[in-house]
Design a protein around this motif. Structure first.
Motif, PDB file in Angstrom:
ATOM      1  N   MET A   1       0.843  -1.211   0.000  1.00  0.00           N
ATOM      2  CA  MET A   1       0.000   0.000   0.000  1.00  0.00           C
ATOM      3  C   MET A   1       0.868   1.247   0.000  1.00  0.00           C
ATOM      4  O   MET A   1       1.897   1.293   0.648  1.00  0.00           O
ATOM      5  CB  MET A   1      -0.862  -0.008   1.267  1.00  0.00           C
ATOM      6  CG  MET A   1      -2.037   0.932   1.183  1.00  0.00           C
ATOM      7  SD  MET A   1      -2.838   1.093   2.782  1.00  0.00           S
ATOM      8  CE  MET A   1      -2.096   2.588   3.376  1.00  0.00           C
ATOM      9  N   SER A   2       0.460   2.259  -0.749  1.00  0.00           N
ATOM     10  CA  SER A   2       1.258   3.491  -0.781  1.00  0.00           C
ATOM     11  C   SER A   2       0.840   4.413   0.372  1.00  0.00           C
ATOM     12  O   SER A   2      -0.135   4.143   1.079  1.00  0.00           O
ATOM     13  CB  SER A   2       1.092   4.188  -2.118  1.00  0.00           C
ATOM     14  OG  SER A   2      -0.267   4.422  -2.333  1.00  0.00           O
ATOM     15  N   ARG A   3       1.598   5.470   0.551  1.00  0.00           N
ATOM     16  CA  ARG A   3       1.320   6.413   1.641  1.00  0.00           C
ATOM     17  C   ARG A   3      -0.136   6.893   1.549  1.00  0.00           C
ATOM     18  O   ARG A   3      -0.597   7.283   0.467  1.00  0.00           O
ATOM     19  CB  ARG A   3       2.294   7.588   1.502  1.00  0.00           C
ATOM     20  CG  ARG A   3       2.346   8.521   2.685  1.00  0.00           C
ATOM     21  CD  ARG A   3       3.610   9.373   2.623  1.00  0.00           C
ATOM     22  NE  ARG A   3       3.664  10.276   3.736  1.00  0.00           N
ATOM     23  CZ  ARG A   3       3.402  11.578   3.660  1.00  0.00           C
ATOM     24  NH1 ARG A   3       3.098  12.142   2.505  1.00  0.00           N
ATOM     25  NH2 ARG A   3       3.470  12.323   4.744  1.00  0.00           N
ATOM     26  N   PRO A   4      -0.844   6.881   2.664  1.00  0.00           N
ATOM     27  CA  PRO A   4      -2.300   7.071   2.546  1.00  0.00           C
ATOM     28  C   PRO A   4      -2.780   8.514   2.437  1.00  0.00           C
ATOM     29  O   PRO A   4      -3.989   8.755   2.429  1.00  0.00           O
ATOM     30  CB  PRO A   4      -2.827   6.447   3.849  1.00  0.00           C
ATOM     31  CG  PRO A   4      -1.707   6.561   4.819  1.00  0.00           C
ATOM     32  CD  PRO A   4      -0.437   6.477   4.017  1.00  0.00           C
ATOM     33  N   LEU A   5      -1.878   9.465   2.332  1.00  0.00           N
ATOM     34  CA  LEU A   5      -2.313  10.868   2.298  1.00  0.00           C
ATOM     35  C   LEU A   5      -2.780  11.256   0.892  1.00  0.00           C
ATOM     36  O   LEU A   5      -2.023  11.109  -0.072  1.00  0.00           O
ATOM     37  CB  LEU A   5      -1.143  11.773   2.709  1.00  0.00           C
ATOM     38  CG  LEU A   5      -1.448  13.261   2.736  1.00  0.00           C
ATOM     39  CD1 LEU A   5      -2.471  13.614   3.814  1.00  0.00           C
ATOM     40  CD2 LEU A   5      -0.164  14.070   2.942  1.00  0.00           C
ATOM     41  N   ILE A   6      -3.999  11.783   0.796  1.00  0.00           N
ATOM     42  CA  ILE A   6      -4.471  12.313  -0.497  1.00  0.00           C
ATOM     43  C   ILE A   6      -5.313  13.569  -0.256  1.00  0.00           C
ATOM     44  O   ILE A   6      -5.919  13.750   0.798  1.00  0.00           O
ATOM     45  CB  ILE A   6      -5.339  11.324  -1.305  1.00  0.00           C
ATOM     46  CG1 ILE A   6      -6.582  10.936  -0.508  1.00  0.00           C
ATOM     47  CG2 ILE A   6      -4.580  10.110  -1.774  1.00  0.00           C
ATOM     48  CD1 ILE A   6      -7.761  10.769  -1.418  1.00  0.00           C
ATOM     49  N   ALA A   7      -5.338  14.418  -1.276  1.00  0.00           N
ATOM     50  CA  ALA A   7      -6.276  15.544  -1.284  1.00  0.00           C
ATOM     51  C   ALA A   7      -7.421  15.145  -2.206  1.00  0.00           C
ATOM     52  O   ALA A   7      -7.234  14.986  -3.412  1.00  0.00           O
ATOM     53  CB  ALA A   7      -5.586  16.801  -1.791  1.00  0.00           C
ATOM     54  N   ASP A   8      -8.559  14.968  -1.587  1.00  0.00           N
ATOM     55  CA  ASP A   8      -9.737  14.497  -2.298  1.00  0.00           C
ATOM     56  C   ASP A   8     -10.497  15.753  -2.753  1.00  0.00           C
ATOM     57  O   ASP A   8     -10.949  16.536  -1.917  1.00  0.00           O
ATOM     58  CB  ASP A   8     -10.531  13.707  -1.232  1.00  0.00           C
ATOM     59  CG  ASP A   8     -11.681  12.956  -1.786  1.00  0.00           C
ATOM     60  OD1 ASP A   8     -11.961  13.089  -2.970  1.00  0.00           O
ATOM     61  OD2 ASP A   8     -12.313  12.233  -0.988  1.00  0.00           O
ATOM     62  N   ILE A   9     -10.607  15.951  -4.052  1.00  0.00           N
ATOM     63  CA  ILE A   9     -11.170  17.207  -4.568  1.00  0.00           C
ATOM     64  C   ILE A   9     -12.544  16.924  -5.180  1.00  0.00           C
ATOM     65  O   ILE A   9     -12.645  16.169  -6.154  1.00  0.00           O
ATOM     66  CB  ILE A   9     -10.258  17.833  -5.646  1.00  0.00           C
ATOM     67  CG1 ILE A   9      -8.797  17.839  -5.194  1.00  0.00           C
ATOM     68  CG2 ILE A   9     -10.769  19.206  -6.062  1.00  0.00           C
ATOM     69  CD1 ILE A   9      -8.294  18.997  -4.477  1.00  0.00           C
ATOM     70  N   ASP A  10     -13.557  17.552  -4.619  1.00  0.00           N
ATOM     71  CA  ASP A  10     -14.939  17.339  -5.052  1.00  0.00           C
ATOM     72  C   ASP A  10     -15.328  18.440  -6.037  1.00  0.00           C
ATOM     73  O   ASP A  10     -15.680  19.556  -5.647  1.00  0.00           O
ATOM     74  CB  ASP A  10     -15.848  17.353  -3.813  1.00  0.00           C
ATOM     75  CG  ASP A  10     -17.299  17.095  -4.175  1.00  0.00           C
ATOM     76  OD1 ASP A  10     -17.624  17.033  -5.378  1.00  0.00           O
ATOM     77  OD2 ASP A  10     -18.115  16.968  -3.235  1.00  0.00           O
TER      78      ASP A  10
END
Ligand SMILES: Cc1ncc(COP(=O)(O)O)c(C=O)c1O
Length: 364
Positions: A1-10
């Motif tokens: 699994m890769s690093r779990p940080l994401i910016a989720d853009i709606d």
């Protein structure tokens, strides 16, 4: 699994916020401000999401505008500070950009240039911000010079920026409005005045165009929120996970400098997100973080790749629990207050290593 940080853009929320800006000023056209990579959200994706709604976009540099053209954006694009060098004019002309001009050297350069077609130009008035713009007593002469230059200039507008549109005390805002009104009437000038707070709070500032920025991304710029500002939806949700959990005895400390000290037997969670991602290192102990939807306090100084939270009151939280740093359920404005800053710096400060993941693009 890769690093779990994401910016989720709606992108659906972006469209809803744009609609709100438009509804708030129904007699104006809203120019969507996409500078600084759409306040960290991705200018191309945001422009594409708004392409069927926004009659024009605004950015801060030729490079930002050309990137949008290269991505297929055909709307007018306004350069909010105009050009920084006369050598930019051929590209401005070629890409059919609009320019704001604020200084004599820009006016001279524009009038000395021979564009393929006249360039839509907004003359910036310094009505009190004292940052960019022509002083009120010199404005008429500059306006008349541009107005007479029909080979170079078209669609001349008066533009200005407010210093205090977000403040509860309207005194200074009103002073700026008086200055603007006097010139507007004298010149019969079309106007573009309103940033987000003025769009939300000051109908008298709406004019022919508004220039909403931060509100499009769901941040509420008003010190005293109103119904419209409360209806804004967060566009970016910064998501991560707990990557470690540890038990600490009373009196033990956490992180660099040992700033946070356990006042009781405590459970500390480590979140994959740090200042190397753009999370503000000035965040105080107590800055809220959501773990599985529950608010927990930041505990200890933010490090480059990680931050630590006090999970003692959320015993079900464990490695893999979902974390929200800001966005849905936790406003970026609130987090910014704990960092002694504003949402603008948190959003624009999100660094490229955080992957952006876009949703609701299909609604377009
Ligand atoms: C000239 C100008 N217009 C509009 C905006 C958008 O302002 P806001 O993000 O507060 O809506 C900015 C932002 O800094 C600006 O500099």
């Amino acid at each position: 699994m890769s690093r779990p940080l994401i910016a989720d853009i709606d992108l659906g929320a972006l469209r809803d916020n744009y609609r709100l800006a438009r509804d708030r000023a129904p007699h104006s056209r809203a120019l969507a401000v996409l500078k600084a990579d759409a306040y960290g959200h991705g200018a191309t994706q945001c422009a594409l999401a708004l392409a069927d709604m926004a009659p024009a976009f605004a950015v801060a540099s030729l490079e930002e505008a050309v990137a949008l053209r290269d991505a297929g954006i055909t709307q007018p694009i306004m350069l909010l500070e105009g050009f920084f060098d006369a050598a930019e004019l051929p590209l401005i002309d070629a890409h059919r950009l609009w320019v704001a001009v604020h200084s004599d050297w820009q006016i001279d350069a524009l009038l000395a240039y021979h564009p393929r077609q006249p360039i839509p130009t907004w003359l910036k008035l310094d009505s009190g911000m004292h940052r960019l713009g022509v002083a009120p007593e010199m404005f008429v002469a500059r306006w008349q010079r541009l107005k007479a230059a029909s080979t170079q200039v078209t669609a001349l507008h008066l533009m200005t920026h407010f210093a205090t549109a977000d403040a509860l005390d309207p005194t200074y805002f009103r002073r700026q409005m008086t200055c603007i009104e006097t010139l507007r009437q004298r010149l019969e000038a079309p106007i573009c005045l309103a940033n987000s707070p003025a769009t939300l709070a000051w109908p008298e500032a709406h004019g022919d165009w508004t220039r909403p920025g931060v509100m499009l991304y769901g941040s509420d710029p008003l010190e005293g929120a109103n119904d419209a500002s409360r209806a804004l939806k967060p566009v970016m949700t910064l998501r991560s996970e707990l990557i470690a959990v540890r038990e600490l005895a009373t009196g033990e400390v956490v992180g660099y400098g040992g700033r946070w000290k356990a006042s009781r037997p405590s459970r500390i969670g480590v979140v994959a997100c740090g200042y190397g991602d753009g999370y503000d290192r000035h965040a105080q102990d107590g800055t809220p973080v959501l773990v599985e939807g529950q608010r927990v306090p930041l505990a200890g100084k933010v490090s480059m790749d990680m931050l630590t939270v006090d999970l003692t009151d959320v015993p079900e939280a464990d490695v893999g629990s979902r974390v929200v740093l800001w966005g849905e359920g936790l406003s970026v404005d609130e987090v910014a207050r704990y960092c002694d800053t504003i949402s603008y710096t948190l959003l624009t400060g999100l660094l490229p290593r955080v992957p952006r993941r876009y949703r609701n693009a299909e609604m377009m």
